[in-house]
Motif scaffolding. Structure first.
Motif, PDB file in Angstrom:
ATOM      1  N   ALA A 236      19.725  18.463  -0.558  1.00 17.76           N
ATOM      2  CA  ALA A 236      19.699  18.244   0.887  1.00 17.76           C
ATOM      3  C   ALA A 236      20.840  19.046   1.518  1.00 17.76           C
ATOM      4  O   ALA A 236      21.992  18.901   1.113  1.00 17.76           O
ATOM      5  N   VAL A 237      20.474  19.884   2.485  1.00 24.37           N
ATOM      6  CA  VAL A 237      21.447  20.752   3.143  1.00 24.37           C
ATOM      7  C   VAL A 237      21.652  20.239   4.576  1.00 24.37           C
ATOM      8  O   VAL A 237      20.713  20.235   5.376  1.00 24.37           O
ATOM      9  N   ASP A 238      22.833  19.779   4.852  1.00 29.63           N
ATOM     10  CA  ASP A 238      23.157  19.288   6.186  1.00 29.63           C
ATOM     11  C   ASP A 238      23.787  20.409   7.017  1.00 29.63           C
ATOM     12  O   ASP A 238      24.448  21.301   6.470  1.00 29.63           O
ATOM     13  N   PRO A 239      23.587  20.323   8.373  1.00 32.36           N
ATOM     14  CA  PRO A 239      24.266  21.332   9.208  1.00 32.36           C
ATOM     15  C   PRO A 239      25.784  21.218   9.047  1.00 32.36           C
ATOM     16  O   PRO A 239      26.327  20.131   8.881  1.00 32.36           O
ATOM     17  N   GLY A 240      26.436  22.342   9.137  1.00 36.01           N
ATOM     18  CA  GLY A 240      27.884  22.344   9.064  1.00 36.01           C
ATOM     19  C   GLY A 240      28.486  21.950  10.399  1.00 36.01           C
ATOM     20  O   GLY A 240      27.786  21.694  11.378  1.00 36.01           O
ATOM     21  N   PRO A 241      29.799  21.863  10.427  1.00 36.98           N
ATOM     22  CA  PRO A 241      30.443  21.560  11.711  1.00 36.98           C
ATOM     23  C   PRO A 241      30.103  22.630  12.737  1.00 36.98           C
ATOM     24  O   PRO A 241      29.889  23.798  12.412  1.00 36.98           O
ATOM     25  N   ALA A 242      30.084  22.178  14.007  1.00 37.05           N
ATOM     26  CA  ALA A 242      29.681  23.090  15.071  1.00 37.05           C
ATOM     27  C   ALA A 242      30.610  24.303  15.099  1.00 37.05           C
ATOM     28  O   ALA A 242      31.831  24.176  15.142  1.00 37.05           O
ATOM     29  N   ALA A 243      29.991  25.460  15.068  1.00 38.70           N
ATOM     30  CA  ALA A 243      30.734  26.714  15.224  1.00 38.70           C
ATOM     31  C   ALA A 243      30.569  27.266  16.624  1.00 38.70           C
ATOM     32  O   ALA A 243      31.418  28.014  17.106  1.00 38.70           O
ATOM     33  N   THR A 244      29.481  26.874  17.265  1.00 38.48           N
ATOM     34  CA  THR A 244      29.253  27.264  18.658  1.00 38.48           C
ATOM     35  C   THR A 244      28.733  26.060  19.417  1.00 38.48           C
ATOM     36  O   THR A 244      27.996  25.236  18.868  1.00 38.48           O
ATOM     37  N   VAL A 245      29.176  25.936  20.660  1.00 40.52           N
ATOM     38  CA  VAL A 245      28.687  24.888  21.557  1.00 40.52           C
ATOM     39  C   VAL A 245      28.287  25.566  22.853  1.00 40.52           C
ATOM     40  O   VAL A 245      29.089  26.297  23.462  1.00 40.52           O
ATOM     41  N   SER A 246      27.071  25.370  23.272  1.00 45.51           N
ATOM     42  CA  SER A 246      26.624  25.933  24.544  1.00 45.51           C
ATOM     43  C   SER A 246      26.258  24.799  25.484  1.00 45.51           C
ATOM     44  O   SER A 246      25.722  23.770  25.068  1.00 45.51           O
ATOM     45  N   VAL A 247      26.625  24.988  26.763  1.00 47.76           N
ATOM     46  CA  VAL A 247      26.355  23.995  27.805  1.00 47.76           C
ATOM     47  C   VAL A 247      25.496  24.674  28.863  1.00 47.76           C
ATOM     48  O   VAL A 247      25.842  25.755  29.342  1.00 47.76           O
ATOM     49  N   VAL A 248      24.413  24.037  29.218  1.00 44.67           N
ATOM     50  CA  VAL A 248      23.539  24.557  30.273  1.00 44.67           C
ATOM     51  C   VAL A 248      23.381  23.464  31.321  1.00 44.67           C
ATOM     52  O   VAL A 248      22.952  22.352  31.007  1.00 44.67           O
ATOM     53  N   ALA A 262      24.016  17.561  31.596  1.00 42.67           N
ATOM     54  CA  ALA A 262      24.173  18.831  30.900  1.00 42.67           C
ATOM     55  C   ALA A 262      23.303  18.849  29.645  1.00 42.67           C
ATOM     56  O   ALA A 262      23.152  17.837  28.952  1.00 42.67           O
ATOM     57  N   ASP A 263      22.739  20.006  29.353  1.00 48.74           N
ATOM     58  CA  ASP A 263      22.020  20.241  28.102  1.00 48.74           C
ATOM     59  C   ASP A 263      23.020  20.902  27.163  1.00 48.74           C
ATOM     60  O   ASP A 263      23.426  22.051  27.376  1.00 48.74           O
ATOM     61  N   VAL A 264      23.431  20.161  26.131  1.00 52.76           N
ATOM     62  CA  VAL A 264      24.443  20.651  25.202  1.00 52.76           C
ATOM     63  C   VAL A 264      23.775  20.981  23.866  1.00 52.76           C
ATOM     64  O   VAL A 264      23.097  20.137  23.276  1.00 52.76           O
ATOM     65  N   VAL A 265      23.926  22.203  23.396  1.00 55.72           N
ATOM     66  CA  VAL A 265      23.350  22.662  22.136  1.00 55.72           C
ATOM     67  C   VAL A 265      24.499  23.121  21.247  1.00 55.72           C
ATOM     68  O   VAL A 265      25.315  23.961  21.643  1.00 55.72           O
ATOM     69  N   GLN A 266      24.518  22.566  19.983  1.00 59.87           N
ATOM     70  CA  GLN A 266      25.544  22.954  19.021  1.00 59.87           C
ATOM     71  C   GLN A 266      24.881  23.636  17.831  1.00 59.87           C
ATOM     72  O   GLN A 266      23.747  23.313  17.466  1.00 59.87           O
ATOM     73  N   ALA A 267      25.575  24.533  17.219  1.00 57.74           N
ATOM     74  CA  ALA A 267      25.078  25.194  16.017  1.00 57.74           C
ATOM     75  C   ALA A 267      26.260  25.448  15.101  1.00 57.74           C
ATOM     76  O   ALA A 267      27.384  25.718  15.556  1.00 57.74           O
ATOM     77  N   PRO A 273      21.192  23.702  14.044  1.00 52.29           N
ATOM     78  CA  PRO A 273      21.581  22.741  15.089  1.00 52.29           C
ATOM     79  C   PRO A 273      22.508  21.679  14.516  1.00 52.29           C
ATOM     80  O   PRO A 273      22.218  21.084  13.477  1.00 52.29           O
ATOM     81  N   SER A 274      23.617  21.494  15.241  1.00 53.18           N
ATOM     82  CA  SER A 274      24.604  20.526  14.775  1.00 53.18           C
ATOM     83  C   SER A 274      24.456  19.244  15.566  1.00 53.18           C
ATOM     84  O   SER A 274      24.165  19.259  16.759  1.00 53.18           O
ATOM     85  N   GLN A 275      24.697  18.180  14.886  1.00 54.00           N
ATOM     86  CA  GLN A 275      24.594  16.871  15.527  1.00 54.00           C
ATOM     87  C   GLN A 275      25.956  16.204  15.678  1.00 54.00           C
ATOM     88  O   GLN A 275      26.068  14.997  15.771  1.00 54.00           O
ATOM     89  N   GLY A 313      36.134  20.746  16.928  1.00 51.81           N
ATOM     90  CA  GLY A 313      36.997  21.116  18.048  1.00 51.81           C
ATOM     91  C   GLY A 313      36.525  22.336  18.801  1.00 51.81           C
ATOM     92  O   GLY A 313      37.167  22.773  19.755  1.00 51.81           O
ATOM     93  N   VAL A 314      35.386  22.892  18.401  1.00 56.91           N
ATOM     94  CA  VAL A 314      34.848  24.058  19.092  1.00 56.91           C
ATOM     95  C   VAL A 314      34.340  23.624  20.473  1.00 56.91           C
ATOM     96  O   VAL A 314      33.800  22.522  20.629  1.00 56.91           O
ATOM     97  N   THR A 315      34.551  24.471  21.462  1.00 56.95           N
ATOM     98  CA  THR A 315      34.146  24.136  22.821  1.00 56.95           C
ATOM     99  C   THR A 315      33.151  25.142  23.357  1.00 56.95           C
ATOM    100  O   THR A 315      33.060  26.295  22.894  1.00 56.95           O
TER     101      THR A 315
END
Length: 870
Positions: A236-248, A262-267, A273-275, A313-315
């Motif tokens: 099972a491969v889980d997403p890693g910590p967010a490296a990018t956070v986008s806010v729309v 806000a629509d917040v998308v993390q990767a 996709p990060s949760q 801590g990525v913003t």
């Protein structure tokens, strides 16, 4: 095995109750063509051996020979694969060399014992290695041994084992696989193993190291022996910590109190996709609040919406969001509020800025003005009276704001000073004609002469004994009809013309002649058909009083005669005197009666009274200060002064609104005019203001306000309004040639106090200016002002609370609708201001008018009836 040892082994076995193996007593027979495994004497052979020995009758369990024995062991193979069976062939001889293999028990042990299974003469090895196989025959007191080495190798590959060092990883983490090919007994077998991952996307394999970068479920596959052997393990491969956070954000403009989701998308670093939990905030942090994915804006500003991964801590951010619900910050600071300035060009300066959406345009009194570095300067022409400067500013978001200040322009009369030309009374030709009757009533020449008749008092004495002498006594006087004509002249005086008919003066004279030798008394009468009188009537003002005087007075006798018992020589003594005396008597009568009478008439124009306006005592004085005669009439001007108490809460000002007066131009049609100066009305209004008559402190209930209607905006249960007008009210005539005025009140300071949140405080300081049409009427000897619907300007200049100025200005419209009647009702008290009147002058059906230019006076005009007691 030596025989002795074999015997000892048998004894040992017997002692422990173990029967020797069959066939151990006899040595094996040699089988040149076979092996020990095929030896018929082997215990495995059931058709021969000592147990079947029928010969003799001896016991088969007893060897023929005896120990010590000798033992030789021969394994069937010395190099086998795991799982193979190794047969051990034993050869046991007794001390005599007889094969007693079948008769003795051979013990077999393997070293190491692990990985080997001993079953009689058979050994099955399950683990690779080199084993020492020890065969032994024991007897009582001895033992025979034989050792053989067997090398065991792994068997053929039978299965493939696959294990992972972890079954759940974060994308990008390495997983180490352990692969093992084993034989049927689990022994590792050297065999190459291939590893793959399903699905293969995002996965790399380097030897036994697997790195998966695509989140989800995967399977690690292993294969060996050309695919004959396979194994798998789940990963099972889980997403890693967010490296990018986008806010729309759904929008980039908002109003105060609005919110955005806000629509917040993390990767992670591999785009999965990060949760992670995300913390939403704004920059700046103050003025907005955020929870979950929602942001609410509580104050104006320009905001960035920032989402921060609580794990990495990525913003990420989006914006700017412009929150702009109000217009620009706008301020007028020049001229000062409530200033008193001269008319004409006036500098206007202020500041305007909008830190949110930026300034768009600024207008002052409707005209565009440039703004440089947040400041603007322009010029307006200040008109006489109240001037309201209204600035309007608009920002780039279309929001507007305004500011208003008011000031008075004109001249200003110091408070308590005398106001010249406050009132002007004009007596036209028709009025002058009526004054002729007044003058005539005063000109009773006959009565005057009668008063001079005193027989005991001489009026004349002349001469001496050397010639002749006489002493004259008036004993009586009489006159007929008298006429008077007053004719104003352009030279600044009134020409007085009078005629006295049938003048008679009775006299007697004591005389002496001829060196006093002749003495006697003569009685006679002086008479004239008429006496014509001419004089200049001068009217002036001195010390606040009207002064009337006569100059160039002459009296001319027509038809003069002297009669009586008179000697000619006596007559010659006082002939000339009698004429002069008569002339002087008439002149004295005019000067003694006519001028004082006119002074009395004009002195009635003076006024000194105490007014009670709205319960405030004011002292009003009006006295004559100028008199002018022209060819059509007489004009008298009065100066006024108003004094009273001073309210401590009002500012110090220069004085009441004033401008250089220009007397009205009076026609010759009306008999009487009374002109009231605008300066006079404003002088009184300023005194009323200075006394505090317009200051009020009203509660909401006094105004009939429904505080519930204000609750949603202000949240009040109490409301009071303190009104402090910082400028006096003024009346300014309209420039339309009518008698209409504008009532102007500037810089009224309204302090709204209430209890938002239950704490009494200042809600707002508001400045109000108003202008309302005002009709001024003069009736019953007083001034009345009727005020119409006002135009109102207001500006919120301060507050202890963040009150929305625009909303508050809207509320103030309702407040002012209730407040203004209270304020304007104070002006009703001005109806009691008396107008100076001339006693005995009754103005009939007066009309009101104003000169076209300048508009300095309101004039009552009409016929006059003069009824003065003589």
């Amino acid at each position: 095995m030596p025989e002795g040892r074999r015997a000892a082994l048998f004894l040992l076995l017997a002692a422990v109750g173990i029967a020797p193996l069959a066939g151990c007593s006899d040595p094996p027979r040699e089988d040149p063509g076979g092996s020990a495994a095929d030896d018929d004497t082997s215990p495995a052979d059931d058709d021969a051996g000592p147990a079947d020995d029928d010969a003799g009758g001896d016991d088969d369990s007893t060897p023929a020979g005896g120990p010590p024995y000798t033992l030789e062991t021969t394994p069937s193979a010395s190099d086998v694969a795991a799982g193979d069976r190794v047969e051990l062939h034993f050869l046991v001889r007794d001390s005599e060399g007889v094969d007693v293999t079948a008769q003795v028990a051979v013990a077999v042990t393997v070293d190491p014992p692990e990985g080997a299974v001993v079953a009689g003469p058979q050994v099955v090895f399950t683990s690779p290695g080199t084993y020492e196989v020890l065969s032994s025959v024991s007897w009582d007191g001895g033992e025979a041994r034989d050792t053989d080495a067997v090398h065991v190798r792994a068997g053929e590959a039978a299965s493939l084992r696959l294990t992972l060092d972890r079954h759940r990883v974060v994308a990008g983490e390495a997983v180490v696989a352990a692969m093992e090919v084993v034989d049927a007994h689990g022994n590792p077998v050297e065999s190459p193993v291939e590893i793959s991952v399903e699905p293969p996307a995002g996965a790399t394999v380097d030897g036994a190291t697997i790195v998966a970068t695509v989140a989800g479920d995967a399977v690690v596959l292993a294969s060996a022996e050309g695919g004959a052997l396979t194994a798998s393990a789940s990963l099972a491969v889980d997403p890693g910590p967010a490296a990018t956070v986008s806010v729309v954000l759904p929008a980039y403009e908002a109003e105060v109190g609005d919110g955005l989701t806000a629509d917040v998308v993390q990767a992670d670093a591999y785009g999965n996709p990060s949760q992670d939990d995300v913390l939403l905030a704004t920059v700046p942090a103050t003025g907005a609040s955020a929870w979950g994915r929602f942001v609410r804006f509580d104050a104006e500003g320009i905001y960035e919406v920032v989402a921060t991964s609580e794990v990495s801590g990525v913003t990420g951010s989006d914006g700017p969001v412009v929150v702009d619900s109000s217009g620009p910050a706008l301020n007028l600071h020049t001229p000062p509020r409530g200033a008193q300035l001269p008319t004409g060009p006036t500098q206007v300066a202020g500041t305007a800025s909008d830190a949110v959406s930026g300034l768009d345009v600024v207008r002052v009194n409707g005209g565009w003005v440039p703004v440089v570095m947040g400041s603007f300067n322009t010029s307006v022409t200040a008109a006489f009276g109240l001037n309201v400067l209204q600035a309007e500013a608009t920002d780039q978001d279309g929001n507007g704001s305004d500011a208003a200040i008011s000031f008075l322009a004109g001249g200003f009369l110091p408070e308590g000073a005398w106001l010249e030309d406050a009132l002007v009374a004009r007596i036209g030709e028709e009025g002058i004609d009526q004054l002729e009757g007044v003058a005539l009533s005063a000109l009773d020449v006959g009565a005057l002469l009668d008063g001079m008749a005193d027989a005991g008092t001489p009026v004349f004495s002349t001469g001496s004994c050397t010639t002749a002498s006489a002493t004259l006594y008036v004993t009586g006087a009489a006159a007929g009809d008298t006429t008077v004509d007053l004719d104003p002249k352009g030279g600044g005086y009134i020409q007085l013309s009078a005629s006295v008919a049938d003048l008679e003066i009775d006299f007697e004279a004591d005389y002496s002649t001829f060196f006093c030798l002749v003495n006697g008394t003569a009685v006679g009468t002086m008479s004239a058909d008429r006496v014509d009188i001419s004089a200049r009537l001068n009217v002036a003002v001195s010390g606040g009083e009207v002064v009337a005087s006569l100059s160039d007075v002459t009296a001319t006798f027509v038809g003069f005669d002297i009669s009586g018992d008179l000697a000619s020589e006596i007559v010659s003594l006082f002939d000339d005197f009698i004429v002069g005396y008569a002339e002087d008597a008439v002149v004295d009568a005019i000067e003694a009666e006519v001028a004082p009478m006119l002074e009395d008439v004009f002195s009635d124009l003076a006024l000194a009274t105490t007014l009670d306006l709205a319960g405030i005592p004011l002292s009003l004085e009006a006295v004559p200060h100028d008199a002018r005669v022209d060819e059509t009439g007489l004009t008298l001007a009065l100066e006024s002064r108003v004094t009273g108490p001073s309210s401590p809460g009002l500012p110090d000002l220069e004085g009441s609104l004033w401008r250089e007066p220009a007397w009205p131009s009076y026609g010759s049609g009306d008999a009487f005019h009374l002109s009231i100066a605008d300066n006079f009305i404003n002088q009184v209004l300023t005194a009323v203001w200075r006394a505090g008559a317009l200051e009020m402190d009203l509660a909401g209930g006094d105004l009939g306000l429904d505080l519930g209607s204000l609750g949603p905006l202000l949240g009040l249960s109490e409301l009071s309004i303190a009104v402090t007008p910082l400028l006096p009210p003024v009346l300014v005539p309209r420039d339309d040639g009518t008698t209409e005025y504008d009532l102007q009140v500037g810089e009224m300071k309204l302090d709204l106090r209430g209890d938002p949140g239950g704490v009494p405080s200042l809600l707002a300081e508001i400045r109000v200016a108003l202008q309302a049409p005002a009709a001024v009427t003069v009736a019953d000897g007083g001034i009345a002002i009727a005020v119409g619907d006002p135009a109102v300007w207001l500006d919120v200049v301060g507050s202890d609370h963040p009150v929305d100025a625009e909303l508050l200005e809207g509320v103030m419209e309702d407040l002012l609708a209730s407040l203004l009647p209270e304020m304007l009702s104070v002006l009703d008290a001005l109806a009691g201001i008396p107008i100076p009147e001339m006693e005995g002058f009754t103005l009939l059906s007066p009309s009101l008018s104003r000169d076209d230019d300048p508009y300095n006076y309101l004039t009552l005009s009409g016929d006059v009836v003069i009824d003065l007691a003589p």
